[in-house]
Design a protein around this motif. Structure first.
Motif, short mmCIF file in Angstrom:
data_model
loop_
_atom_site.label_atom_id
_atom_site.label_comp_id
_atom_site.label_asym_id
_atom_site.label_seq_id
_atom_site.Cartn_x
_atom_site.Cartn_y
_atom_site.Cartn_z
N SER A 135 0.82 -1.20 0.00
CA SER A 135 0.00 0.00 0.00
C SER A 135 0.86 1.26 0.00
N MET A 136 2.12 1.11 0.36
CA MET A 136 3.02 2.25 0.36
C MET A 136 3.76 2.40 -0.96
N GLU A 142 13.15 3.90 -1.37
CA GLU A 142 13.42 5.01 -2.28
C GLU A 142 12.13 5.78 -2.53
N SER A 143 12.26 7.07 -2.75
CA SER A 143 11.05 7.85 -3.01
C SER A 143 10.61 7.65 -4.45
N LEU A 144 9.33 7.90 -4.69
CA LEU A 144 8.77 7.76 -6.03
C LEU A 144 8.99 9.05 -6.81
N GLU A 145 9.45 8.90 -8.03
CA GLU A 145 9.61 10.07 -8.88
C GLU A 145 9.08 9.74 -10.26
N SER A 146 8.51 10.72 -10.91
CA SER A 146 8.00 10.52 -12.25
C SER A 146 9.13 10.70 -13.26
N GLU A 147 8.82 10.52 -14.54
CA GLU A 147 9.83 10.59 -15.59
C GLU A 147 10.55 11.94 -15.63
N ILE A 166 6.31 12.70 2.98
CA ILE A 166 6.75 12.84 4.37
C ILE A 166 6.07 11.78 5.23
N GLU A 167 4.77 11.57 5.03
CA GLU A 167 4.05 10.56 5.80
C GLU A 167 4.62 9.16 5.55
N ARG A 168 4.90 8.86 4.28
CA ARG A 168 5.47 7.57 3.92
C ARG A 168 6.83 7.39 4.59
N GLN A 169 7.66 8.40 4.51
CA GLN A 169 9.00 8.33 5.10
C GLN A 169 8.92 8.16 6.62
N GLN A 170 8.02 8.88 7.25
CA GLN A 170 7.86 8.75 8.70
C GLN A 170 7.37 7.35 9.08
#
Length: 188
Positions: A86-87, A101-106, A118-122
């Motif tokens: 879910s994350m 790793e954080s999600l980044e677009s093209e 920030i919520e995901r990282q926390q």
């Protein structure tokens, strides 16, 4: 005491019925075969010295316990997989996705809001911190079983302990993590 021949004959005679019983229970041929093999090995290793008349009852008990263990493992595995999936990104095109790793677009911009990042990282930091707080043996068993997807026997061999100890360590670890995460407001 059952002779090796009696034990071998018993296992040969019960194999097909046990397989059908396991398939009906778990609905997966591969898993059912693993369950039956595990049950047969347990019977031979732990109860091979029992009288031949006791083997059917012992085998049924071992088979049922092994099936229940399968469902317990699946429940725990599904809980953790659903939590982490879910994350992560949706869709199958990101098979090499690393949750840390954080999600980044093209174009290099984030595909989610800053608040979500920030919520995901926390959340990940909380989970990592709680895993690190586990006692060493619990953490080791938990990570081998649910992150490295090792079975109980492999984990026991790697840890140099019994399969029962691995199950105990994993159970205690999952309960401790669930309580700690719930106390911090994270629901599984």
């Amino acid at each position: 005491m059952a002779t090796d021949k009696e034990l071998s004959d018993f296992l040969e005679n019960v194999e097909r019925r046990a397989f059908k019983q396991a398939v009906y229970a778990v609905r997966k041929d591969e898993s059912a075969l693993d369950i039956v093999q595990d049950a047969m090995i347990k019977l031979a290793e732990k109860y091979g010295d029992k009288p031949a008349a006791e083997l059917p009852m012992l085998f049924q008990r071992i088979l049922q316990t092994t099936i229940l263990d399968y469902f317990r493992r699946e429940k725990v595995r599904n809980t953790w997989v659903s939590l982490f999936s879910s994350m992560g990104p949706s869709g199958g095109e990101h098979e090499d996705f690393d949750i840390l790793e954080s999600l980044e677009s093209e174009d290099g911009r984030s595909s989610e809001s800053s608040a979500d990042q920030i919520e995901r990282q926390q959340t990940l930091e909380i989970i990592d911190a709680e895993v690190q707080k586990l006692p060493a043996r619990q953490r080791e068993a938990f990570l081998m079983r649910y992150w490295q997807d090792m079975d109980v026997a492999e984990t026991a061999e790697a840890m140099g302990c019994s399969e029962g100890s691995v199950k105990t360590h994993c159970s205690r670890a999952t309960h401790a993590l669930a309580e700690a995460l719930a106390a911090k407001g994270l629901k599984l």
